[in-house]
Scaffold this active site. Structure first.
Site, mmCIF file in Angstrom:
data_model
loop_
_atom_site.group_PDB
_atom_site.id
_atom_site.type_symbol
_atom_site.label_atom_id
_atom_site.label_comp_id
_atom_site.label_asym_id
_atom_site.label_seq_id
_atom_site.Cartn_x
_atom_site.Cartn_y
_atom_site.Cartn_z
ATOM 1 N N SER A 15 120.957 11.580 84.977
ATOM 2 C CA SER A 15 122.264 12.240 84.846
ATOM 3 C C SER A 15 122.118 13.734 84.572
ATOM 4 C CB SER A 15 123.102 11.568 83.757
ATOM 5 O OG SER A 15 122.593 11.837 82.474
ATOM 6 N N ASN A 108 112.143 21.492 79.247
ATOM 7 C CA ASN A 108 112.415 20.113 78.839
ATOM 8 C C ASN A 108 113.745 20.072 78.094
ATOM 9 O OD1 ASN A 108 111.903 17.323 78.328
ATOM 10 N ND2 ASN A 108 111.192 17.833 76.257
ATOM 11 N N HIS A 110 115.810 17.677 75.237
ATOM 12 C CA HIS A 110 115.559 16.629 74.250
ATOM 13 C C HIS A 110 116.843 16.374 73.454
ATOM 14 C CE1 HIS A 110 113.161 14.063 71.724
ATOM 15 N NE2 HIS A 110 113.727 14.625 70.674
ATOM 16 N N GLU A 143 102.011 22.226 74.839
ATOM 17 C CA GLU A 143 101.147 21.042 74.873
ATOM 18 C C GLU A 143 101.559 19.927 73.914
ATOM 19 O OE1 GLU A 143 97.048 22.199 74.788
ATOM 20 O OE2 GLU A 143 97.344 23.668 76.379
HETATM 21 C C1 GRF Z 1 118.309 12.382 78.002
HETATM 22 O O1 GRF Z 1 118.892 12.013 76.780
HETATM 23 C C2 GRF Z 1 117.250 13.435 77.771
HETATM 24 O O2 GRF Z 1 117.541 14.317 76.742
HETATM 25 C C3 GRF Z 1 116.057 12.596 77.410
HETATM 26 O O3 GRF Z 1 116.146 11.472 78.230
HETATM 27 C C4 GRF Z 1 117.503 11.247 78.617
HETATM 28 C C5 GRF Z 1 117.542 11.276 80.098
HETATM 29 O O4 GRF Z 1 118.788 10.973 80.629
HETATM 30 N N1 GRF Z 1 114.836 13.361 77.540
HETATM 31 P P1 GRF Z 1 119.074 11.160 82.171
HETATM 32 O O5 GRF Z 1 117.975 10.411 82.928
HETATM 33 O O6 GRF Z 1 119.047 12.631 82.499
HETATM 34 O O7 GRF Z 1 120.419 10.556 82.410
#
Ligand code: GRF
Length: 197
Positions: A15, A108, A110, A143
């Site tokens: 998503s 990334n 998170h 890393e």
């Molecule tokens: C999200 O909550 C992201 O922050 C985490 O994994 C989930 C991925 O969701 N790293 P999607 O696959 O982008 O819907």
């Protein structure tokens, strides 16, 4: 021509990648997705990529030696010459070798306010700790696990009765708002640096 190509690395639903592609299609983000890569064969995000007419590539990591998989991933991404590699629910820690291939260009997202609650089940960790505010973070990957310079964060309040599902859903909404904005910021930084050089 400024390089504004984005490689998306996913493992599941995708998503976040979809929200980024929608921002591009709306004209809010000046970038192009050059490929969507998954290490999981039946990742729903791969189907979404194909629906958008994007290049969707899968190299399953299951049963493959980690170093070999990463080498194949690097060889796959290199010809696309991405300006940024965006980890978007990519459930693997990328190696130092990978980071050297794309120095300071791997982002990334998170689902917590880093440096709190790195690793898996960040929303569950936040609920178990009892924090009143959590959120999401976009950062440049280094890393470590979910470490590296922070580009953007959004706080999300934890409310009475929140479950992992309800909190995750509210955080996800904010992930979709900040990831493309952080990418725009990063591309702007990269290109203004090269314009000045
Ligand atoms: C999200 O909550 C992201 O922050 C985490 O994994 C989930 C991925 O969701 N790293 P999607 O696959 O982008 O819907």
């Amino acid at each position: 021509m400024e390089n504004r190509k984005l490689a998306m690395l996913i493992s599941g639903r995708g998503s976040n990648f979809v929200a980024i592609q929608e921002a591009i299609l709306r004209g809010d983000l000046n970038a192009q997705i050059c490929c969507v890569f998954s290490n999981v064969e039946n990742a729903a995000g791969l189907d979404r990529a194909k629906e958008f007419g994007l290049t969707a590539i899968c190299i399953p990591s299951r049963g493959m030696e980690r170093a070999k998989h990463e080498d194949m991933l690097i060889d796959t991404l290199r010809p696309f010459d991405p300006a940024l590699v965006c980890l978007a629910g990519y459930m693997r820690v990328v190696s130092p070798k990978f980071l050297r291939e794309f120095p300071s260009r791997v982002l990334n997202i998170h689902p917590s306010l880093l440096p709190s609650f790195p690793g898996i089940h960040a929303q569950r960790q936040a609920l178990q700790y009892g924090v009143k505010v959590s959120g999401c973070t976009v950062h440049i990957a280094d890393e470590g696990v979910d470490t590296g310079p922070i580009l953007m964060q959004q706080a999300v309040e934890v409310v009475e009765g929140d479950t992992e599902e309800t909190l995750s859903a509210r955080i996800l909404e904010q992930e979709h708002r900040i990831y493309w904005r952080a990418i725009a910021l990063m591309l702007e930084k990269m290109h203004s640096r090269s314009r000045m050089a």
